[in-house]
Write a protein that holds these residues in place. Structure first.
Motif, short mmCIF file in Angstrom:
data_model
loop_
_atom_site.label_atom_id
_atom_site.label_comp_id
_atom_site.label_asym_id
_atom_site.label_seq_id
_atom_site.Cartn_x
_atom_site.Cartn_y
_atom_site.Cartn_z
N HIS A 135 -3.64 -6.34 -7.67
CA HIS A 135 -3.39 -4.92 -7.93
C HIS A 135 -2.08 -4.69 -8.69
O HIS A 135 -1.98 -3.77 -9.50
CB HIS A 135 -3.35 -4.16 -6.60
CG HIS A 135 -3.15 -2.69 -6.74
ND1 HIS A 135 -4.14 -1.84 -7.17
CD2 HIS A 135 -2.06 -1.90 -6.49
CE1 HIS A 135 -3.69 -0.60 -7.18
NE2 HIS A 135 -2.43 -0.61 -6.78
N CYS A 192 -6.31 2.63 -3.90
CA CYS A 192 -4.87 2.42 -4.06
C CYS A 192 -4.40 2.83 -5.44
O CYS A 192 -4.95 2.35 -6.44
CB CYS A 192 -4.52 0.95 -3.79
SG CYS A 192 -4.87 0.43 -2.10
N ASP A 238 -1.86 6.65 0.32
CA ASP A 238 -3.20 6.04 0.33
C ASP A 238 -3.59 5.61 1.75
O ASP A 238 -4.75 5.74 2.15
CB ASP A 238 -3.24 4.86 -0.63
CG ASP A 238 -2.99 5.29 -2.07
OD1 ASP A 238 -3.34 6.43 -2.42
OD2 ASP A 238 -2.42 4.49 -2.83
N ALA A 241 -3.18 -3.15 -0.70
CA ALA A 241 -3.81 -3.07 -2.02
C ALA A 241 -4.61 -4.35 -2.24
O ALA A 241 -4.32 -5.39 -1.65
CB ALA A 241 -2.74 -2.91 -3.10
N VAL A 276 0.86 -1.18 0.00
CA VAL A 276 0.00 0.00 0.00
C VAL A 276 0.89 1.23 0.00
O VAL A 276 1.93 1.27 0.67
CB VAL A 276 -0.96 0.00 1.21
CG1 VAL A 276 -0.20 0.11 2.53
CG2 VAL A 276 -1.99 1.11 1.09
#
Length: 334
Positions: A225, A288, A200, A221, A196
């Motif tokens: 992702h 994200c 975010d 995330a 991450v």
């Protein structure tokens, strides 16, 4: 803000100030520089007199704790703050789940059974085992929940990357790939990852506070992702490197005793490593950005500054060039 001078704490303070909030930071002033615009209160959270001086004559809407490691210490501060603040955000970790990384986890998975008054000092935190780190964080969660009685948001991030990163994960990859040559890349390029971005995480934290969102959230995330290959390719792009990736099988690296997670940053073979359920955070508003944006902005920060502040875990991360060369030579002979 308990902390507020490096990585997660610093980025949070900067964003909160940018949004117009008034911010007080409480720290020793030993591991980073204060963010301009914040009220600074010097003190050690392990010192009862310092905590009393912090709360004297002050009240806050929220407490954000990014520097809590020892349950007893966290509980002492939380109890003093419980009638001086409306809500408490505690930055925990995915490591509170003893089943991780061997198996997938979500918020319903069992966490370590650590008492909320477990004693100790955070001075040696960088040298703790993963189990001790995770267990103590679980105890810290309980200490905060007991003190604030339902006014608590617990955030359990996995890997946090982005500008100001001081652990030495993405920053190591950027520097190594910038050097060019043949780069040992672990496993398969299609391996999914769930880091991450710190920005975010910060945006989600502020959103939870502003909306009154409470509870425990895994903050990663979503699955699918990004991939390891996409992250390394982004590193090659932003550095303008001509590096050549040599993708080496997991089994070979394990056989040659490469330390997972540290000697090759972000590489780990257990099935649950990047199988963290974070649907609850997504439903609560976590979004994200693409991994390429995280890589780009981290590289920009590195090139514009002297890089991360010194931190004990940095020394644990990264292959030496000699070790990398030896491994690649052995791989070529396979």
């Amino acid at each position: 803000m308990l902390g507020g001078t490096r990585f997660v704490g610093r980025v949070f303070v900067e964003e909160a100030l940018a949004q117009g909030h008034q911010v007080t930071t409480f720290n020793r002033g030993q591991t980073g520089q204060d963010v301009p615009g914040a009220e600074v209160v010097r003190g050690d959270r392990e010192n009862g007199s310092d905590l009393l001086a912090l709360v004297q004559g002050r009240e806050w809407d929220w407490v954000v704790d990014t520097s809590g490691y020892v349950p007893q210490v966290v509980g002492n501060a939380a109890r003093l703050l419980s009638d001086r603040a409306g809500a408490y955000v505690f930055l925990s970790t995915i490591s509170v789940y003893p089943g991780w990384p061997a198996e997938p986890v979500d918020e319903d998975s069992a966490v370590y059974d650590c008492p909320p008054d477990a004693a100790g000092t955070a001075e040696d935190e960088a040298n703790w085992s993963a189990a001790q780190y995770g267990a103590y964080k679980a105890g810290c969660e309980r200490a905060v929940q007991e003190a604030f009685e339902g006014r608590v948001t617990v955030l359990r991030p996995g890997v946090i990357l982005g500008p100001q990163e001081n652990v030495g994960r993405l920053t190591w990859w950027l520097r190594r790939i910038a050097q060019g040559g043949r780069v040992l890349a672990p496993g398969q390029p299609a391996k999914q990852i769930q880091p991450v971005d710190i920005r975010d995480l910060t945006a989600f934290t502020l959103s939870c506070l502003q909306r009154g969102t409470t509870g425990a959230f895994n903050v990663t995330a979503p699955r699918g992702h990004a991939t390891f290959g996409e992250m390394l390719e982004a590193c090659r792009t932003v550095t303008g490197s001509q590096a050549e990736f040599a993708w080496v099988d997991d089994a070979f690296l394990v056989e040659h005793d490469v330390r997972q997670w540290t000697e090759i940053p972000l590489w780990r073979t257990p099935l649950g490593t990047w199988e963290v359920g974070a649907a609850a955070a997504a439903a609560a508003g976590l979004t994200c950005r693409p991994i390429a944006a995280t890589v780009r902005d981290t590289h920009l920060w590195l090139t514009e500054t002297n890089g991360p502040l010194s931190y004990g875990r940095q020394a644990h991360h990264g292959l030496s060039r000699q070790r990398e060369h030896e491994l690649l030579e052995a791989w070529d002979r396979c």
